[in-house]
Design a protein around this motif. Structure first.
Motif, PDB file in Angstrom:
ATOM      1  N   LEU A 575       0.824  -1.202   0.000  1.00  0.00           N
ATOM      2  CA  LEU A 575       0.000   0.000   0.000  1.00  0.00           C
ATOM      3  C   LEU A 575       0.866   1.263   0.000  1.00  0.00           C
ATOM      4  O   LEU A 575       0.633   2.196  -0.775  1.00  0.00           O
ATOM      5  N   LEU A 576       1.901   1.286   0.838  1.00  0.00           N
ATOM      6  CA  LEU A 576       2.782   2.450   0.873  1.00  0.00           C
ATOM      7  C   LEU A 576       3.533   2.614  -0.443  1.00  0.00           C
ATOM      8  O   LEU A 576       3.744   3.738  -0.916  1.00  0.00           O
ATOM      9  N   LEU A 582       2.457   6.767  -6.993  1.00  0.00           N
ATOM     10  CA  LEU A 582       1.528   7.793  -7.476  1.00  0.00           C
ATOM     11  C   LEU A 582       2.003   9.200  -7.128  1.00  0.00           C
ATOM     12  O   LEU A 582       1.805  10.137  -7.907  1.00  0.00           O
ATOM     13  N   ALA A 583       2.650   9.343  -5.975  1.00  0.00           N
ATOM     14  CA  ALA A 583       3.099  10.665  -5.554  1.00  0.00           C
ATOM     15  C   ALA A 583       4.346  11.122  -6.301  1.00  0.00           C
ATOM     16  O   ALA A 583       4.576  12.324  -6.453  1.00  0.00           O
ATOM     17  N   PHE A 584       5.175  10.170  -6.771  1.00  0.00           N
ATOM     18  CA  PHE A 584       6.409  10.497  -7.496  1.00  0.00           C
ATOM     19  C   PHE A 584       6.387   9.816  -8.856  1.00  0.00           C
ATOM     20  O   PHE A 584       7.054   8.805  -9.072  1.00  0.00           O
ATOM     21  N   PRO A 585       5.611  10.365  -9.784  1.00  0.00           N
ATOM     22  CA  PRO A 585       5.441   9.708 -11.093  1.00  0.00           C
ATOM     23  C   PRO A 585       6.647   9.899 -12.008  1.00  0.00           C
ATOM     24  O   PRO A 585       6.625  10.693 -12.936  1.00  0.00           O
ATOM     25  N   ARG A 586       7.732   9.197 -11.722  1.00  0.00           N
ATOM     26  CA  ARG A 586       8.905   9.223 -12.595  1.00  0.00           C
ATOM     27  C   ARG A 586       8.830   8.078 -13.593  1.00  0.00           C
ATOM     28  O   ARG A 586       8.160   7.066 -13.370  1.00  0.00           O
ATOM     29  N   ARG A 587       9.576   8.249 -14.666  1.00  0.00           N
ATOM     30  CA  ARG A 587       9.623   7.211 -15.684  1.00  0.00           C
ATOM     31  C   ARG A 587      10.270   5.944 -15.111  1.00  0.00           C
ATOM     32  O   ARG A 587      11.346   5.982 -14.539  1.00  0.00           O
ATOM     33  N   GLY A 588       9.610   4.827 -15.270  1.00  0.00           N
ATOM     34  CA  GLY A 588      10.143   3.553 -14.828  1.00  0.00           C
ATOM     35  C   GLY A 588       9.826   3.192 -13.401  1.00  0.00           C
ATOM     36  O   GLY A 588      10.089   2.055 -12.992  1.00  0.00           O
ATOM     37  N   VAL A 589       9.242   4.112 -12.620  1.00  0.00           N
ATOM     38  CA  VAL A 589       8.955   3.803 -11.220  1.00  0.00           C
ATOM     39  C   VAL A 589       7.894   2.709 -11.113  1.00  0.00           C
ATOM     40  O   VAL A 589       8.009   1.800 -10.283  1.00  0.00           O
ATOM     41  N   GLY A 590       6.893   2.777 -11.965  1.00  0.00           N
ATOM     42  CA  GLY A 590       5.847   1.762 -11.931  1.00  0.00           C
ATOM     43  C   GLY A 590       6.377   0.365 -12.205  1.00  0.00           C
ATOM     44  O   GLY A 590       6.024  -0.602 -11.518  1.00  0.00           O
ATOM     45  N   VAL A 591       7.246   0.263 -13.193  1.00  0.00           N
ATOM     46  CA  VAL A 591       7.835  -1.043 -13.506  1.00  0.00           C
ATOM     47  C   VAL A 591       8.699  -1.534 -12.355  1.00  0.00           C
ATOM     48  O   VAL A 591       8.663  -2.716 -11.972  1.00  0.00           O
ATOM     49  N   SER A 592       9.498  -0.621 -11.768  1.00  0.00           N
ATOM     50  CA  SER A 592      10.354  -1.011 -10.645  1.00  0.00           C
ATOM     51  C   SER A 592       9.522  -1.468  -9.450  1.00  0.00           C
ATOM     52  O   SER A 592       9.866  -2.447  -8.775  1.00  0.00           O
ATOM     53  N   MET A 593       8.421  -0.766  -9.186  1.00  0.00           N
ATOM     54  CA  MET A 593       7.559  -1.189  -8.088  1.00  0.00           C
ATOM     55  C   MET A 593       6.918  -2.541  -8.380  1.00  0.00           C
ATOM     56  O   MET A 593       6.768  -3.385  -7.480  1.00  0.00           O
ATOM     57  N   ALA A 594       6.549  -2.766  -9.633  1.00  0.00           N
ATOM     58  CA  ALA A 594       5.988  -4.066  -9.990  1.00  0.00           C
ATOM     59  C   ALA A 594       7.008  -5.179  -9.769  1.00  0.00           C
ATOM     60  O   ALA A 594       6.674  -6.276  -9.303  1.00  0.00           O
ATOM     61  N   MET A 668       8.364  23.374  12.200  1.00  0.00           N
ATOM     62  CA  MET A 668       9.358  23.818  11.231  1.00  0.00           C
ATOM     63  C   MET A 668       8.691  24.171   9.907  1.00  0.00           C
ATOM     64  O   MET A 668       7.760  23.491   9.476  1.00  0.00           O
ATOM     65  N   ARG A 669       9.194  25.209   9.286  1.00  0.00           N
ATOM     66  CA  ARG A 669       8.628  25.637   8.017  1.00  0.00           C
ATOM     67  C   ARG A 669       9.298  25.003   6.812  1.00  0.00           C
ATOM     68  O   ARG A 669       8.798  25.098   5.713  1.00  0.00           O
ATOM     69  N   ARG A 670      10.452  24.400   7.021  1.00  0.00           N
ATOM     70  CA  ARG A 670      11.141  23.756   5.921  1.00  0.00           C
ATOM     71  C   ARG A 670      10.729  22.294   5.833  1.00  0.00           C
ATOM     72  O   ARG A 670      10.193  21.708   6.759  1.00  0.00           O
ATOM     73  N   ASN A 671      11.047  21.695   4.676  1.00  0.00           N
ATOM     74  CA  ASN A 671      10.818  20.265   4.449  1.00  0.00           C
ATOM     75  C   ASN A 671       9.389  19.862   4.762  1.00  0.00           C
ATOM     76  O   ASN A 671       9.133  18.796   5.333  1.00  0.00           O
ATOM     77  N   ARG A 672       8.452  20.731   4.407  1.00  0.00           N
ATOM     78  CA  ARG A 672       7.064  20.422   4.738  1.00  0.00           C
ATOM     79  C   ARG A 672       6.570  19.156   4.056  1.00  0.00           C
ATOM     80  O   ARG A 672       5.796  18.386   4.648  1.00  0.00           O
ATOM     81  N   MET A 673       6.988  18.946   2.808  1.00  0.00           N
ATOM     82  CA  MET A 673       6.565  17.744   2.102  1.00  0.00           C
ATOM     83  C   MET A 673       7.086  16.495   2.794  1.00  0.00           C
ATOM     84  O   MET A 673       6.351  15.515   2.992  1.00  0.00           O
ATOM     85  N   VAL A 674       8.364  16.528   3.188  1.00  0.00           N
ATOM     86  CA  VAL A 674       8.950  15.373   3.868  1.00  0.00           C
ATOM     87  C   VAL A 674       8.266  15.135   5.206  1.00  0.00           C
ATOM     88  O   VAL A 674       7.984  13.995   5.593  1.00  0.00           O
TER      89      VAL A 674
END
Length: 953
Positions: A575-576, A582-594, A668-674
């Motif tokens: 699930l994670l 989905l959050a990091f749609p880079r080329r080849g990520v889907g295949v690597s996850m599969a 903290m105001r930095r690294n909000r996404m992380v």
């Protein structure tokens, strides 16, 4: 004494420069040669069919009558021999100075070499200190030796700078032909360079023969030359042989050692080379370097296939070989250095994969830049290791673990709680995993859990000791988890001491202490692997495509291991992983996850299909599922403070500092996404833990029912929290540097954060491990029963648990790890369960006949033995009491016992095991880091500085 002193013998030096497509270096080499403070007496150039203008450069510098043109396939030794054949011997003491086209000597190099020759009349070969052509501070050689497998050893660290640490005149086994000065009479005496070695190791062979003849070979560090190592570093095409350079180098290395060793060491060296070549070929295949593996085998074959050639070479080198071998042996690489070199290569290999740091190389570069004296001896290496924060962390956690587990270490048998008492060896585990039909318990043809194969593999590595493998994984999970977290966060968390805090806090979580106290081997393995999952998943999302795909295969293999021990790992990571893709749609990520999530399915079938068919088994883990190990009503505060309940839990306030530090990160105001991602993982883990702790789960064979233990999801939650807190540590450092109230707040946050690992360690050391795990677990099958059991007879074991009686059927011996997780057919299990309940309740003899029909001969009740149960069993006419106490009761059936025959297993079982082994090997190869062409450097056509300009600075 100067070489020009009239009291010294007259030196005549003939310099021979051999060129082969080396125009980019040759001009500077010739310039350095012609500017020597002690001029050479004769200079001759030999051009081996160059196509880049090298011949013209030689002619321009030396004159047309001093240049010999030779075919392109001519080797270095052949070229030198051709020159000497055409030169008349000079009077006096003649020296031959050999120079490569990519070797520029310092202006005083020849003068210094001749001065050293005057100091020792037995010195026949002298060589300068070699530095790198590009980075002229780097040392290349101060003499060379080999081990008995031909492995070249310079005695230098990687990228070691010259700070005068090796200065002096040193006896060595060999010096390079790049700058070698050799007496002409000694050259003629030993026969010069062997034409069979056109390139690579020809200098080693020559110097070995010189030493066998009773002369000395010395390295003179005051003489300096700069060498590009063009052939070794593949900076130009090698045309003297049709073989690949690496294959040629390996062949020559073995040839030189086997041709020069005396008869007695020869046999041992031959065996070592054969075994070592096959081992290295296997490693090359694992590292996805089939060409190198092929070269290794072909090189060995070229030696073994020509015994006559080897015999002739040994006969030509027979003079003085035995007499002078003692002196030569002292110059060979000692055996211990080979093991240290192997350790360094493993460290370099791991560093190349981006998983751990290469401390030695970083220290060497930093020391040279800061002017610090380099420590190149074993003491210096040990000092650097002990200064590494990761090593210090491991030592500290190991000491804490040894003190806390003082009651478990050194016992006769480890067991208790969820851990089946450890018995048997690796062979027993392999037999359990591979057999098609299991005779343990009531028998069955179900698949043994895959974690049995993992334990069997580790036990095999640990000399067949299953108890040692279990102790390492379970009792050592705290220091292993700490090192895993420290190494895995290298690319995610800046600052080594921040990673130390993260790793120590993670390793000492309540999950870890609960794992040890309850004997939860499954969660212990997952706890160690969880940081590895995070690191590999980060690699999939951020690395370049090739490395991301390797990380995917590695993550798949690690997930397969974790899922085998605790199946809940797979749906949580799936699930994670899907959300991350989905959050990091880079080329080849889907295949690597599969790939990452397809590998566990492929490797764990058909066992995984059995688990999926009964979803409740996803919440179980390796070992026994007992009600006494879980809390039926775990409070929400406990879960929010990362405490999964059960034995071995510290007070809830111990983890308060960790939670406070993670909450402070929200400000903290930095690294909000992380921060958002980390807290998302943490909340996800806590929610799953709440759900798991409220779910009643039945054991695999249906004999017990109890809430599931939420240790795995809480470990996920803690990982997210720790990463959030660690990634905001730089902001805390800024507050500390700002002064005032910010400095006070920063120090307060640091104190609060460090309180968690310190308090957890203190509590664990003080309390120890409360159990139910024990290092002195009794044999489950009483000695009285074991002595009277015959082949195939079974024992019905009854124990009180959670207010009722549970039963287990044993096959006349103590069960092994994994047998309790093999499903028993429902029909026989239900029949025996009804019969056992009938005996305890005092029903008639039909129940005893049912037990006898299933091979049960003995009934054993373990403590506490209630009077009611003892009286009920005594009242059965089909049972005879053998022993009764508060701790143990034993009864024997009086009627004949039918021993059921062992059916044959499924023929597809063995075939699938072979396919499974092939898939594991394939995944290992695909997950291994590939080769790095570190030596394939780009060389500029023109260098900005000459050797003379650098030497005079």
């Amino acid at each position: 004494m100067s070489s020009t002193d009239p009291r010294s013998p007259r030196h005549i030096v003939t310099a021979i420069v051999v060129a082969h497509d080396g125009a980019r270096w040759l001009r500077e080499t010739l310039d350095a040669l012609l500017r020597q403070t002690r001029p050479v007496d004769r200079v001759v150039g030999a051009d081996n069919g160059s196509r880049d203008g090298s011949a013209a450069l030689l002619t321009e510098a030396l004159g047309p009558n001093a240049v010999l043109s030779l075919p392109r396939s001519t080797g270095f030794g052949e070229a030198v021999a051709e020159v000497l054949d055409r030169l008349e011997p000079a009077g006096g003491r003649e020296w031959i100075w050999l120079l490569h086209d990519d070797c520029a000597p310092d202006a005083r190099a020849l003068e210094t070499l001749l001065w050293a020759a005057d100091q020792d009349p037995k010195a026949a070969v002298l060589g300068p200190k070699l530095r790198d052509w590009l980075d002229r501070r780097l040392l290349l050689e101060v003499g060379v030796t080999v081990d008995r497998t031909g492995r070249r050893d310079t005695g230098l660290e990687a990228r070691e700078f010259d700070q005068g640490q090796y200065d002096g005149i040193r006896d060595v086994l060999s010096v390079s032909t790049a700058g070698m000065l050799i007496r002409r009479d000694v050259w003629d005496e030993v026969g010069g360079l062997d034409p069979f070695l056109p390139i690579f190791r020809d200098d080693l062979d020559l110097c070995w023969r010189v030493r066998s003849a009773g002369h000395r070979v010395q390295n003179v560090t005051r003489a300096v030359a700069w060498h590009a190592e063009a052939a070794h570093r593949r900076r130009r095409r090698i045309t003297v042989s049709g073989d690949h350079p690496r294959r040629l180098d390996r062949r020559n290395a073995m040839f030189v050692v086997l041709a020069n060793l005396p008869p007695r060491p020869l046999l041992w060296a031959l065996l070592r080379n054969i075994a070592g070549s096959f081992f290295r070929a296997m490693l090359f295949l694992v590292a996805k370097q089939p060409a190198n593996a092929f070269d290794e085998i072909v090189a060995l074959g070229s030696i073994l296939a020509h015994p006559v050639r080897m015999f002739r070479a040994r006969r030509a080198r027979a003079r003085g070989r035995k007499q002078n071998h003692a002196a030569i042996r002292r110059l060979l690489t000692p055996p211990g250095a080979g093991y240290r070199r192997l350790a360094d290569r493993v460290q370099s290999y791991l560093a190349g994969s981006g998983f751990v740091e290469s401390a030695g190389r970083h220290h060497a570069m930093a020391a040279a830049e800061d002017g610090e004296e380099l420590l190149t001896d074993d003491a210096g290496t040990m000092r650097r290791v002990l200064r590494n924060p990761g090593v210090l962390l491991f030592i500290a956690l190991l000491l804490v673990t040894l003190v806390a587990e003082r009651g478990l270490i050194g016992g006769a048998r480890l067991g208790g709680g969820a851990l089946v008492p450890v018995s048997g060896g690796s062979a027993d585990l392999w037999r359990l995993y591979t057999e098609g039909y299991h005779t343990a318990g009531l028998g069955g043809d179900g698949w043994a859990p895959p974690y049995v194969a993992v334990l069997a593999s580790l036990s095999t590595v640990l000399f067949g000791k299953t108890w040692l493998a279990v102790s390492v994984l379970l009792l050592g999970c705290v220091p292993l988890a700490g090192v895993s977290a420290y190494a895995a966060t290298r690319s995610m968390v800046p600052g080594r001491w921040t990673r130390v805090w993260l790793a120590s806090s993670y390793a000492l979580l309540p999950v870890a202490t609960g794992v040890v106290a309850a004997g939860r081997l499954g969660t212990a393995v997952v706890f160690v692997l969880l940081p590895v999952y995070a690191a590999l998943a980060t690699g999939i999302l951020t690395a370049e495509p090739r490395r991301a795909r390797r990380a995917a295969w590695a993550l798949g293999l690690a997930l397969a291991i974790g899922t085998a021990f605790a199946p809940l790992v797979y749906p949580l990571t799936l699930l994670l992983g899907a959300l991350a893709a989905l959050a990091f749609p880079r080329r080849g990520v889907g295949v690597s996850m599969a790939v990452a999530f397809g590998v566990p399915v492929a490797l764990l079938l058909p066992w995984l299909a059995e688990v999926a068919a009964e979803p409740g088994r996803l919440l179980l883990e390796a070992g026994l599922h007992q009600p006494s190990l879980t809390d039926s009503a775990l409070p929400a505060a406990s879960l929010l403070l990362l405490s999964p309940g059960g034995p071995g839990m510290p007070p809830l306030w111990v983890t308060g500092g960790l939670i406070a530090a993670c909450l402070a990160a929200l400000l903290m105001r930095r690294n909000r996404m992380v921060i958002a991602i980390g807290w998302g993982v943490a909340l996800f883990g806590v929610l799953v833990a709440i759900l798991v702790s409220r779910t009643q789960v039945t054991s695999i064979n249906g004999d017990t029912e109890a809430p599931a233990w939420p240790g795995v999801p809480l470990a996920f939650a803690a990982t997210g929290m720790l990463v959030v807190a660690a990634l905001t540590a730089d902001r805390v450092a800024e507050f500390r540097a700002a002064g005032g109230l910010r400095r006070v707040a920063a120090l307060l946050v640091v104190l609060v954060a460090f309180s968690t690992p310190l308090l957890a360690a203190g509590m664990w050391v003080t309390r120890g491990v409360p159990g139910p795990i024990s290092g002195e677990t009794r044999d489950v099958v009483p000695a009285l029963v074991a002595a009277r059991s015959t082949g195939g007879e079974r024992t019905l074991l009854l124990r009180s648990d959670g207010g009722g009686l549970t039963f287990t059927v044993l096959s006349g011996r103590t069960p092994m790890i994994g047998e309790a997780d093999i499903p028993t057919p429902a029909g026989p299990r239900d029949q025996v369960g009804v019969a056992a309940a009938g005996l305890v309740s005092g029903r008639g003899g039909d129940d005893a006949r049912v037990l006898a029909a299933h091979g049960v001969r003995f009934v054993v009740v373990v403590r506490p033995v209630s009077p009611e149960v003892g009286h009920a069993l005594d009242s059965q006419p089909a049972l005879v009491r053998m022993s009764l106490s508060r701790d143990l009761g034993v009864w024997r059936l009086t009627q004949p016992v039918a021993v059921p025959p062992t059916p044959e297993g499924d023929p597809w079982h063995a075939r699938w095991l072979w396919a499974q082994a092939a898939m594991v090997l394939l995944v290992l190869v695909l997950a291994a880091p590939g080769s790095r062409a570190a030596d394939r450097e780009v060389v500029p056509l023109e260098l900005p500085e000459t050797a003379r300009e650098l030497a005079t600075r």
